[in-house]
Design an enzyme around this catalytic site. Sequence first.
Site, PDB file in Angstrom:
ATOM      1  N   GLU A   1      -9.753   5.191   4.075  1.00 24.16           N
ATOM      2  CA  GLU A   1      -8.329   5.421   3.602  1.00 24.16           C
ATOM      3  C   GLU A   1      -8.165   7.090   3.474  1.00 24.16           C
ATOM      4  OE1 GLU A   1     -11.056   4.148   1.734  1.00 24.16           O
ATOM      5  OE2 GLU A   1     -10.711   4.125  -0.262  1.00 24.16           O
TER       6      GLU A   1
ATOM      7  N   SER B   1     -21.376   4.846   2.159  1.00 23.72           N
ATOM      8  CA  SER B   1     -22.480   5.521   1.040  1.00 23.72           C
ATOM      9  C   SER B   1     -23.470   4.346   0.576  1.00 23.72           C
ATOM     10  CB  SER B   1     -21.865   5.642  -0.237  1.00 23.72           C
ATOM     11  OG  SER B   1     -21.100   4.670  -0.661  1.00 23.72           O
TER      12      SER B   1
ATOM     13  N   CYS C   1     -24.297  12.256   7.994  1.00 23.81           N
ATOM     14  CA  CYS C   1     -25.282  11.415   7.313  1.00 23.81           C
ATOM     15  C   CYS C   1     -26.861  12.042   7.891  1.00 23.81           C
ATOM     16  CB  CYS C   1     -25.040   9.806   7.621  1.00 23.81           C
ATOM     17  SG  CYS C   1     -25.413   9.675   9.506  1.00 23.81           S
TER      18      CYS C   1
ATOM     19  N   GLU D   1     -28.310  11.785  -2.696  1.00 23.17           N
ATOM     20  CA  GLU D   1     -27.554  12.455  -1.523  1.00 23.17           C
ATOM     21  C   GLU D   1     -26.206  13.308  -2.301  1.00 23.17           C
ATOM     22  OE1 GLU D   1     -24.795   9.557   0.540  1.00 23.17           O
ATOM     23  OE2 GLU D   1     -25.712  10.703   2.470  1.00 23.17           O
TER      24      GLU D   1
HETATM   25  P1  NAD Z   1     -17.790   5.189   1.225  1.00 29.93           P
HETATM   26  O1  NAD Z   1     -18.913   4.191   0.993  1.00 29.93           O
HETATM   27  O2  NAD Z   1     -17.321   5.823  -0.160  1.00 29.93           O
HETATM   28  O3  NAD Z   1     -16.786   4.217   2.213  1.00 29.93           O
HETATM   29  C1  NAD Z   1     -16.959   3.743   3.100  1.00 29.93           C
HETATM   30  C2  NAD Z   1     -15.919   2.492   3.420  1.00 29.93           C
HETATM   31  O4  NAD Z   1     -16.255   1.609   2.344  1.00 29.93           O
HETATM   32  C3  NAD Z   1     -14.597   3.049   3.495  1.00 29.93           C
HETATM   33  O5  NAD Z   1     -13.889   2.250   4.414  1.00 29.93           O
HETATM   34  C4  NAD Z   1     -14.107   2.681   2.115  1.00 29.93           C
HETATM   35  O6  NAD Z   1     -12.734   2.263   1.990  1.00 29.93           O
HETATM   36  C5  NAD Z   1     -15.037   1.554   1.765  1.00 29.93           C
HETATM   37  N1  NAD Z   1     -15.175   1.399   0.531  1.00 29.93           N
HETATM   38  C6  NAD Z   1     -15.408   2.444  -0.686  1.00 29.93           C
HETATM   39  N2  NAD Z   1     -15.857   1.900  -1.686  1.00 29.93           N
HETATM   40  C7  NAD Z   1     -15.777   0.721  -1.834  1.00 29.93           C
HETATM   41  C8  NAD Z   1     -16.039  -0.354  -2.603  1.00 29.93           C
HETATM   42  N3  NAD Z   1     -16.282   0.021  -3.782  1.00 29.93           N
HETATM   43  N4  NAD Z   1     -15.973  -1.813  -2.236  1.00 29.93           N
HETATM   44  C9  NAD Z   1     -15.917  -1.886  -0.956  1.00 29.93           C
HETATM   45  N5  NAD Z   1     -15.534  -1.055  -0.005  1.00 29.93           N
HETATM   46  C10 NAD Z   1     -15.615   0.174  -0.351  1.00 29.93           C
HETATM   47  O7  NAD Z   1     -18.471   6.396   1.994  1.00 29.93           O
HETATM   48  P2  NAD Z   1     -17.591   7.665   2.552  1.00 29.93           P
HETATM   49  O8  NAD Z   1     -17.534   8.485   1.415  1.00 29.93           O
HETATM   50  O9  NAD Z   1     -16.518   7.157   3.064  1.00 29.93           O
HETATM   51  O10 NAD Z   1     -18.734   8.231   3.571  1.00 29.93           O
HETATM   52  C11 NAD Z   1     -19.878   8.990   3.214  1.00 29.93           C
HETATM   53  C12 NAD Z   1     -20.903   8.323   3.216  1.00 29.93           C
HETATM   54  O11 NAD Z   1     -21.419   7.506   4.504  1.00 29.93           O
HETATM   55  C13 NAD Z   1     -22.347   9.104   2.892  1.00 29.93           C
HETATM   56  O12 NAD Z   1     -23.076   8.586   2.109  1.00 29.93           O
HETATM   57  C14 NAD Z   1     -23.118   9.091   4.416  1.00 29.93           C
HETATM   58  O13 NAD Z   1     -24.414   9.176   4.353  1.00 29.93           O
HETATM   59  C15 NAD Z   1     -22.677   7.752   4.798  1.00 29.93           C
HETATM   60  N6  NAD Z   1     -22.561   7.633   6.286  1.00 29.93           N
HETATM   61  C16 NAD Z   1     -24.013   6.878   6.864  1.00 29.93           C
HETATM   62  C17 NAD Z   1     -24.124   6.956   8.165  1.00 29.93           C
HETATM   63  C18 NAD Z   1     -25.041   6.253   8.631  1.00 29.93           C
HETATM   64  O14 NAD Z   1     -25.247   6.264   9.979  1.00 29.93           O
HETATM   65  N7  NAD Z   1     -26.059   6.044   8.081  1.00 29.93           N
HETATM   66  C19 NAD Z   1     -23.217   7.478   8.873  1.00 29.93           C
HETATM   67  C20 NAD Z   1     -22.108   8.192   8.331  1.00 29.93           C
HETATM   68  C21 NAD Z   1     -21.870   8.234   6.839  1.00 29.93           C
END
Ligand code: NAD
Length: 490
Positions: A186, A236, A291, A389
């Site tokens: 979002e 995350s 990441c 992280e």
């Molecule tokens: P995030 O977990 O906050 O959000 C990811 C998705 O989950 C979004 O679409 C969000 O709307 C949804 N979301 C968030 N909280 C939620 C909840 N409580 N319940 C259900 N859905 C929820 O992650 P972010 O901050 O957008 O991205 C950064 C994170 O992603 C970092 O931890 C990074 O390391 C990780 N990441 C990992 C990789 C990989 O390949 N392992 C790649 C890119 C990013």
Amino acid sequence: MSATPTSAPGGPELQNIVGGRPVPADGVETLTVSNPSTGERLAVVPLSGAAEVDRAVAASREAGVAWAAEPVVKRARVMFRAQQLLADAVDELAELVATENGKALADARGEIVRGLEVLEYAAGMPTLLQGVTSTDVAKGVDAETRAYPVGVVAGITPFNFPGMIPLWMMPIALAAGNSFVLKPSEQTPLTAVRLVQLFQEAGLPDGVLNLVLGGRAAVEALLVHPDVAAVSFVGSAPVAKLVYETAAAAGKRVQALAGAKNFLIALDDAPLEATADAVFSSAFGNAGQRCLAGSVLLSAPEIHDPLLVALQERIAAAPQGPGTDPSAVITPVINEGSKRRILDAISGTLAGGARVLTGGPLEQDEGGCFLPPTILVDVERSSPVLHQELFGPVLAVLPVEDLEEAISIANQSEFGNSSSIFTSSGAAARLFRERIEAGMLGINVGVPAPIGYLPFSGWKGSFYGDLHANGADGVRFYTRLKAITTRWPG
Ligand code: NAD
């Protein structure tokens, strides 16, 4: 900017895309999407709930039947056209990514180009879907495998790669004959809207690819929806674990790529300047919000001091600016909440006895989402900064005696996304390759970035699931096999 949003002062009001058409999400809460570099309001995004998810899944299910029945070569041709359209739009897409995410234009362009590689791979689906045959498994009996799509796939993506990560998922899933519901972050929905439009322009039938904008409520609805067969998630660690557990308990196949704590190891025989360039870019590129960002540097006795000097020189010479400024190297973190969280973590580390070599707490906070690249030294081994992280431009540096000690420290991490070694020694690199517990390794490479035609994912707490993203694992994740045993009379 695009056909989907309705215009409004201070940015468009975005709409879901369902059945090939923009569809408003009525009566739901909304969120303002801001440019992290300038604070400018870019758009308003609806926080869709179960009703919008229902609509999108129903459209996917309905359109998916005919799509799965199309000859694979026809589906592949849509990927060829999408590749061409996205390649033509690379500057426009990069500008969108740099605007809504804040990363530098070169990085933004790079992520779209990475995404194009997945489209190129998926365009080979006619051969990727081929099964195997065995003749005479018994007298006059033959056996074979055939691959079929799984059905409706949900893709849930994070803010840090608004272009590349949806492109890890959609091309392979769609070319394999699935229909798809994309739920992007979002915080960065604009690139996703444009990507879906480009796929539609490429000839994807209406309803095969649907877009649901929102956050937690939309995700929760997707995870338990009876008509969603598979979930690809990137985000995350806590959310990845929740997604994996919830969707798997609901009987779905799941791949959930999670958070990271990535260790960079510099040995004494590493080339100093090239290593400093790679470490600088890994730790501070995209404000440490990759990441694969290196966030702990383990440096051997002789390279330790010169490497710190070389890193400080690079930090001092790096211009700060909005991602859309082609000269900007130091770009903002995603929002002020993230900045505050990172500053608190730095202060906590200092309270634990560490020292700031450069960067650190702001003398005067002028607002906005910029943070100085920060190097922390004299960090206690037990400090949270070595284990949690931060997802910001912070590099903790720890001296080590040798490679053995470095590997042992890195392997204590609960995460295992990536790790890099810098050395001129093949033997050291080989030892690192065999013993380090991480899924993506760099040998004299600071960011071992994903490649469309190779599987990509972390180990340990950085991944929940079995099959990784991209490459052959992607094809297997988005398909299920039939094993057919045949005997003909006569
Ligand atoms: P995030 O977990 O906050 O959000 C990811 C998705 O989950 C979004 O679409 C969000 O709307 C949804 N979301 C968030 N909280 C939620 C909840 N409580 N319940 C259900 N859905 C929820 O992650 P972010 O901050 O957008 O991205 C950064 C994170 O992603 C970092 O931890 C990074 O390391 C990780 N990441 C990992 C990789 C990989 O390949 N392992 C790649 C890119 C990013």
